[in-house]
Write an enzyme that holds these catalytic residues in place. Structure first.
Site, PDB file in Angstrom:
ATOM      1  N   CYS A   2     199.492 -92.925 -12.709  1.00 54.54           N
ATOM      2  CA  CYS A   2     198.641 -92.143 -13.576  1.00 54.54           C
ATOM      3  C   CYS A   2     199.332 -91.958 -14.921  1.00 54.54           C
ATOM      4  CB  CYS A   2     198.358 -90.781 -12.947  1.00 54.54           C
ATOM      5  SG  CYS A   2     197.763 -90.868 -11.236  1.00 54.54           S
ATOM      6  N   ARG A  50     193.737 -90.525 -13.960  1.00 57.90           N
ATOM      7  CA  ARG A  50     194.126 -90.754 -12.567  1.00 57.90           C
ATOM      8  C   ARG A  50     193.775 -92.141 -12.063  1.00 57.90           C
ATOM      9  NH1 ARG A  50     191.783 -88.355  -6.886  1.00 57.90           N
ATOM     10  NH2 ARG A  50     193.639 -88.766  -5.638  1.00 57.90           N
ATOM     11  N   SER A  52     193.517 -93.448  -8.440  1.00 59.80           N
ATOM     12  CA  SER A  52     193.456 -92.836  -7.115  1.00 59.80           C
ATOM     13  C   SER A  52     194.091 -93.744  -6.063  1.00 59.80           C
ATOM     14  CB  SER A  52     191.998 -92.557  -6.731  1.00 59.80           C
ATOM     15  OG  SER A  52     191.381 -91.753  -7.708  1.00 59.80           O
ATOM     16  N   ILE A  53     195.138 -93.226  -5.417  1.00 58.08           N
ATOM     17  CA  ILE A  53     195.838 -93.958  -4.360  1.00 58.08           C
ATOM     18  C   ILE A  53     195.823 -93.159  -3.058  1.00 58.08           C
ATOM     19  CG2 ILE A  53     198.015 -95.020  -3.655  1.00 58.08           C
ATOM     20  CD1 ILE A  53     196.743 -96.414  -6.020  1.00 58.08           C
ATOM     21  N   ILE A  54     196.124 -91.863  -3.157  1.00 57.54           N
ATOM     22  CA  ILE A  54     196.139 -90.968  -2.006  1.00 57.54           C
ATOM     23  C   ILE A  54     195.052 -89.906  -2.186  1.00 57.54           C
ATOM     24  CG2 ILE A  54     197.502 -89.265  -0.715  1.00 57.54           C
ATOM     25  CD1 ILE A  54     198.591 -92.023  -0.313  1.00 57.54           C
ATOM     26  N   ASN A  75     202.656 -87.915 -11.927  1.00 53.32           N
ATOM     27  CA  ASN A  75     202.551 -89.365 -11.924  1.00 53.32           C
ATOM     28  C   ASN A  75     203.575 -89.913 -10.938  1.00 53.32           C
ATOM     29  OD1 ASN A  75     202.318 -92.125 -12.554  1.00 53.32           O
ATOM     30  ND2 ASN A  75     203.742 -91.951 -14.259  1.00 53.32           N
ATOM     31  N   GLY A  76     203.117 -90.667  -9.936  1.00 49.65           N
ATOM     32  CA  GLY A  76     204.049 -91.272  -8.994  1.00 49.65           C
ATOM     33  C   GLY A  76     203.591 -91.163  -7.560  1.00 49.65           C
ATOM     34  N   GLU A  77     204.548 -91.274  -6.660  1.00 49.35           N
ATOM     35  CA  GLU A  77     204.293 -91.162  -5.224  1.00 49.35           C
ATOM     36  C   GLU A  77     205.438 -90.388  -4.578  1.00 49.35           C
ATOM     37  OE1 GLU A  77     201.604 -92.083  -3.765  1.00 49.35           O
ATOM     38  OE2 GLU A  77     200.721 -93.385  -5.306  1.00 49.35           O
ATOM     39  N   SER A 359     207.306-104.566  -4.930  1.00 55.00           N
ATOM     40  CA  SER A 359     208.117-105.459  -5.742  1.00 55.00           C
ATOM     41  C   SER A 359     209.597-105.262  -5.424  1.00 55.00           C
ATOM     42  CB  SER A 359     207.841-105.207  -7.233  1.00 55.00           C
ATOM     43  OG  SER A 359     208.453-106.180  -8.049  1.00 55.00           O
TER      44      SER A 359
END
Length: 636
Positions: A2, A50, A52-54, A75-77, A359
């Site tokens: 994001c 955003r 959207s991943i989760i 921003n991130g995980e 990666s």
């Protein structure tokens, strides 16, 4: 992934200011095309784009918590957010979403600012505390996600991109020290940027500010190397277990996950472990038309052996040149690593299929993967030469013409590590920078960047020292910066399983022979996975998306490069005549000057694109629309 933009003001923020900030936020819409929202209070603005991943449905940001007393942009995980969430539930906390952002807010409420030490992941975030009228922000330990900030009299701005903060300044001045360092490192080393007043929060640091207080920046974590003797089998077991756990953790997503696949061992290990979790995982590869500059055949061979799908693309020189201004614009700062271009194209291809890709960044720095890490061994003979003879040899090497065989070897052999190694790229020598940069200032010494780092690891062996320099300069300033910018340009989240605290723990204790041995790099990593990956990949030399700029600048791109230098060179900074001289020498084949020329070209393109201070110049075209933004059409 994001993008966020925040503004913490000493004065009440009016609607006109909010509208202006919202417009600036839209310049990085590609970082989060799924939604764009903002939160505003009397003294705080928080804007967010955003991807959207989760928790697609209820994970919207900015997110408020606890009767709107706390608000976050993140921003991130956070890969251990479920475990943190469960522990907080046991402590009596309730949750309305399944998102990481809400877990971060609850952690902040319960543990205070120290909660950052509990996080496993990649992140940059800002939390607004409405109770204390203060903000708290943090960046992950490795520096995977960017966090820029700008302090003005009116307040503090924070953002995921430099361009947003640049647009918050009435006038932007080039950071002359940053310019000098750029032409040495091929990027501007953190915590500075190419612009005066705009800085980047160092990895493993937090930032705090109250309404009438000063900025407080504190370190909460750092990367520590502790090479030690030990049983090789135990070390191998630790490496395998750590990477298996990391890959599994990095594949947690509500969106499809794929993997990049080159011809090397790092991406092969990631792909192999990912396939054990998802046999249907897709892999992506890019290469160039030039012979020797494509890993597509090797990647396809690996993918076939792993029985996974490989989607690949061959990049033509026409595509390369046509997309280059777009790439430089998305890069946001001058960064002259040619491999950013194939990274852009592979992200673009992957984004047509998935939202998340794995990666292999970080493996070389942690496990000793760069060929230059063999240098201490190759230069051992100089340890037995008296200093007065070394001085004579150094004087002789300096009068030898560029390109003469043995010149570089002698120079490196008689120069102490602390003076010769500043990371994986050293583009211009000082005597060349004197000719290149107008108003060259000798007080801007590149050794000032690395000297404090060498001091921190003065007790370590030379290979570990080199790794430590790369981990704290090259990795964050080049490798991770281009990965973030090029993937985000295509609305793709790239995750890096090698850069995980468990993997760091396994790698940090490796000795010299565990990393470089018998002229082989990443020795123990190769041993750890030799039974788990295709045999052809085990001892394959590092390629890493090679780019044929050396050949192109002699031939197909020569006229283009000459015209760019002739017509666009900002002569208040760059000596155009010297730049053209390097190009001519390279074309005639005297010496390979391609990296030097490329750094000049990238700076010229970047300066032309970013010299405007008009928000309209930065509104990006749709990601999959190849029509170039209006501000950079003139460059082609």
């Amino acid at each position: 992934m994001c993008g966020f933009l925040t503004f913490f003001s000493k004065e009440v923020i009016d609607k006109e200011k909010i509208d202006a900030l919202n417009e600036i936020k839209e310049t990085m819409k590609y970082r989060g095309p799924d939604s764009s929202k903002y939160f505003a209070g009397e003294n705080i603005y928080m804007g967010f784009n955003r991807l959207s991943i989760i928790d697609f449905n209820s994970g919207s940001q900015p997110m408020t918590y606890h009767n709107n007393n706390y608000t976050i942009v993140f921003n991130g995980e956070i890969y251990n957010y479920k475990e943190l969430r469960e522990s907080l539930i046991q402590l009596g906390y309730d949750f309305n979403t399944n998102s990481e952002a809400e877990v971060l807010l609850a952690c902040y409420c319960h543990y205070g600012s120290s909660f950052v030490k509990l996080l496993r992941g990649m992140f940059a975030f800002v939390i607004w505390n409405g109770v204390t009228q203060s903000i708290f922000g943090a960046r992950d330990t490795f520096g995977i996600k960017p966090f820029y900030y700008l302090e003005k009299e009116e307040g503090l701005y924070c953002s995921s991109e430099v361009k947003c903060l640049k647009l918050c300044l009435e006038k932007t001045d080039i950071n002359f020290k940053g310019l000098h360092n750029y032409f040495t490192f091929q990027y501007v080393p953190e915590p500075e940027t190419i612009f005066c007043r705009i800085n980047i929060l160092p990895p493993g640091h937090t930032i705090k500010k109250s309404l009438n207080g000063n900025i407080e920046i504190e370190k909460y974590a750092s990367i520590i190397l502790n090479p030690s003797a030990g049983n090789e089998d135990i070390k191998i077991k630790n490496i395998v277990n750590a990477l298996m756990d990391s890959v599994e953790t990095h594949m947690v997503s509500d969106a499809p996950v794929a993997t990049f696949l080159s011809g090397g061992i790092d991406s092969t290990i990631i792909a192999s472990l990912a396939r054990e979790i998802n046999p249907d995982i897709k892999s992506f590869t890019v290469g160039f038309e030039r012979e020797g500059y494509s890993e597509i055949d090797l990647a396809k061979e690996t993918a076939d052996a792993l029985e996974i799908e490989n989607i690949n693309k061959t990049i033509t020189i026409e595509e390369f040149i046509n997309e280059l201004p777009n790439i430089v614009s998305y890069m946001d700062v001058p960064l002259a690593d040619p491999s950013a271009i194939p990274l852009y194209f592979i992200s673009k291809e992957a984004s047509n299929h998935v939202k998340v890709a794995l990666s292999g960044e970080g493996s070389d720095e942690l496990f000793g993967g760069y060929n230059i890490y063999n240098e201490p061994n190759s230069l051992q003979m100089f340890n037995y030469i008296p200093n007065f003879i070394k001085n004579i040899l150094l004087s002789l090497s300096r009068i030898m013409p560029e390109g003469i065989k043995g010149k570089s070897f002698i120079e490196r052999g008689v120069t102490p590590l602390e003076q010769r190694f500043i990371g994986n790229a050293k583009v211009f020598k000082e005597k060349e920078k004197i000719k290149l940069i107008h108003n060259y200032d000798p007080s801007y010494n590149f050794i000032d960047i690395t000297a404090p780092l060498y001091k921190e690891v003065s007790h370590l062996d030379e290979v570990s020292k080199m790794q430590y320099i790369d981990l704290n300069t090259w990795l964050r300033g080049d490798i991770l910066a281009k990965a973030d910018k090029m993937s985000m340009a295509n609305s793709l989240e790239v995750r890096v399983p090698f850069l995980d605290y468990k993997v760091l723990k396994a790698a940090s204790i490796l000795g010299v022979d565990d990393k470089v041995k018998n002229n082989t790099t990443k020795y123990l990593l190769r041993q750890a996975f030799k039974e788990k990956i295709p045999p052809s990949a085990v001892n394959r030399k590092k390629l890493g998306f090679p780019v044929p700029i050396r050949l192109w600048l002699k031939n197909e791109m020569y006229t283009w490069a000459r015209d760019i230098i002739n017509t666009k060179c900002p002569e208040e900074y760059i000596n155009k005549a010297f730049a053209l001289e390097l190009l001519e020498k390279h074309r005639k084949g005297y010496v390979d000057y391609s990296r030097r020329i490329w750094s000049i070209l990238i700076f010229i393109l970047w300066y032309e694109i970013h010299s405007e201070n008009d928000v309209r110049a930065y509104i990006p075209e749709p990601v999959h629309n190849h029509e170039l933004p209006m501000a950079i059409k003139a460059l082609i």
